[in-house]
Design a protein around this motif. Sequence first.
Motif, short mmCIF file in Angstrom:
data_model
loop_
_atom_site.label_atom_id
_atom_site.label_comp_id
_atom_site.label_asym_id
_atom_site.label_seq_id
_atom_site.Cartn_x
_atom_site.Cartn_y
_atom_site.Cartn_z
N MET A 1 0.63 -1.09 0.27
CA MET A 1 -0.18 0.19 -0.12
C MET A 1 0.93 1.50 0.00
N ARG A 2 0.85 2.26 -0.79
CA ARG A 2 1.33 3.21 -0.44
C ARG A 2 0.23 4.26 -0.77
N ILE A 3 0.79 5.25 0.17
CA ILE A 3 0.00 6.38 0.61
C ILE A 3 0.46 7.88 0.40
N ARG A 34 1.51 22.35 -4.15
CA ARG A 34 2.38 22.03 -4.92
C ARG A 34 2.77 20.89 -5.30
N GLU A 35 3.37 21.38 -3.66
CA GLU A 35 3.92 18.98 -3.95
C GLU A 35 3.32 18.32 -4.02
N ALA A 36 1.98 18.14 -3.47
CA ALA A 36 0.88 17.68 -3.66
C ALA A 36 0.51 17.10 -4.65
N GLU A 37 0.47 17.80 -5.64
CA GLU A 37 -0.06 17.61 -7.47
C GLU A 37 1.08 17.23 -8.05
N GLU A 38 2.42 17.32 -7.52
CA GLU A 38 3.82 16.91 -7.69
C GLU A 38 4.05 15.00 -7.45
N ALA A 39 3.86 15.19 -6.22
CA ALA A 39 3.70 13.80 -5.76
C ALA A 39 3.15 12.57 -6.36
N ALA A 40 1.49 13.51 -6.43
CA ALA A 40 1.01 12.46 -7.07
C ALA A 40 1.09 12.37 -8.74
N LEU A 41 1.27 12.86 -8.72
CA LEU A 41 1.70 13.30 -10.97
C LEU A 41 3.38 12.03 -10.73
N GLY A 42 4.21 11.66 -10.07
CA GLY A 42 4.91 11.28 -9.98
C GLY A 42 5.20 9.89 -9.52
N ALA A 43 4.00 9.81 -9.06
CA ALA A 43 3.82 7.65 -8.55
C ALA A 43 2.73 7.88 -8.31
N GLN A 44 2.43 6.41 -8.25
CA GLN A 44 0.82 5.97 -8.09
C GLN A 44 0.64 5.17 -6.79
N HIS A 45 -0.36 6.06 -6.03
CA HIS A 45 -0.64 6.19 -4.69
C HIS A 45 -2.07 5.05 -4.34
N ASP A 46 -2.33 4.45 -3.90
CA ASP A 46 -3.25 3.69 -3.50
C ASP A 46 -4.08 4.72 -2.63
N VAL A 47 -4.28 5.04 -1.39
CA VAL A 47 -4.87 6.45 -0.85
C VAL A 47 -4.13 7.74 -0.11
N ILE A 48 -4.87 8.87 -0.39
CA ILE A 48 -3.98 9.97 -0.26
C ILE A 48 -5.10 10.49 0.95
N VAL A 49 -4.45 10.66 2.11
CA VAL A 49 -4.49 11.03 3.11
C VAL A 49 -4.66 12.64 2.81
N LEU A 50 -5.58 13.02 3.72
CA LEU A 50 -5.75 15.28 3.01
C LEU A 50 -6.06 15.87 3.44
N ASP A 51 -5.65 16.67 3.62
CA ASP A 51 -5.60 18.11 5.00
C ASP A 51 -6.47 19.48 4.46
N VAL A 112 -7.74 4.02 6.64
CA VAL A 112 -7.19 4.11 5.40
C VAL A 112 -6.89 2.51 4.11
N ARG A 113 -7.17 1.40 5.22
CA ARG A 113 -6.85 0.37 4.94
C ARG A 113 -8.82 -0.24 4.31
N ALA A 114 -9.14 0.33 5.02
CA ALA A 114 -10.65 0.39 4.21
C ALA A 114 -11.29 0.61 2.55
N LEU A 115 -10.84 1.71 2.38
CA LEU A 115 -10.22 2.64 1.08
C LEU A 115 -9.21 1.61 0.20
N ALA A 116 -8.57 1.53 0.39
CA ALA A 116 -7.34 0.55 0.02
C ALA A 116 -7.32 -0.31 -0.33
N ARG A 117 -8.86 -1.06 0.18
CA ARG A 117 -9.59 -2.11 -0.74
C ARG A 117 -10.18 -2.49 -1.80
N ARG A 118 -11.26 -0.56 -1.92
CA ARG A 118 -11.66 -0.77 -3.30
C ARG A 118 -11.35 -0.78 -3.65
#
Length: 229
Positions: A1-3, A34-51, A112-118
Amino acid sequence: MRILLVEDEVDLAQALASALRQNQAVVDVASSLREAEEAALGAQHDVIVLDRGLPDGDGLSLVAFLRQNDIAAAVLVLTAMSDVAERVLSLDGGADDYLAKPFSMDELMARVRALARRPAVRANLVMTIGQLRFDHHARQAHVGETCLTLPRRELLVLETLLEHRGRTVLREALQDRVYGHKDDIQSNALDTHVSRLRSKLDKAGAQVEIHAIRGVGYLICAASAASAP
């Protein structure tokens, strides 16, 4: 799982990242949109925990960015806004779930685990190859009755290869799954993890082969009759 953890409060970000890593997750941390956009484009994530409250804008604007760029990661919004209208706004804005601050770390991990399974529901939660049995839900590998104890990165290598069984996994894709985008990766680090994993599988009698495809990546398959013990 990558977050991908998007949180600008340093102490909270460190605590959350530590808890996620203790649950076998690879965690990338961003402190701004800005950092979040760069990270999201740079790798595939299962879940994003977002403030929601970020220094350069409302975290919900990231959700629109994700969908515009066909990024299908599940989004869990953290918000200090606990009234119903704000929760509805988060969900209507494209988030998959929300959690109001302050929150229980156990509840965060469960969500997070529940979302990762979806998005990653597999027809076969348990995969068998050679004498190796891998339980995707429990994230455990067994050979016969023996449970293999694998470090987190070796486990991620094995899981990724098994998810693409019969196909070559590109080296870059495997690195993206195993390492955080800010990790200092030595040139031979991935090869070392694969070598150690291969050795443990051989020693356990898994009858599984991991082939290095020169200049491309790695492929996992059952051992041939000639090479099996």
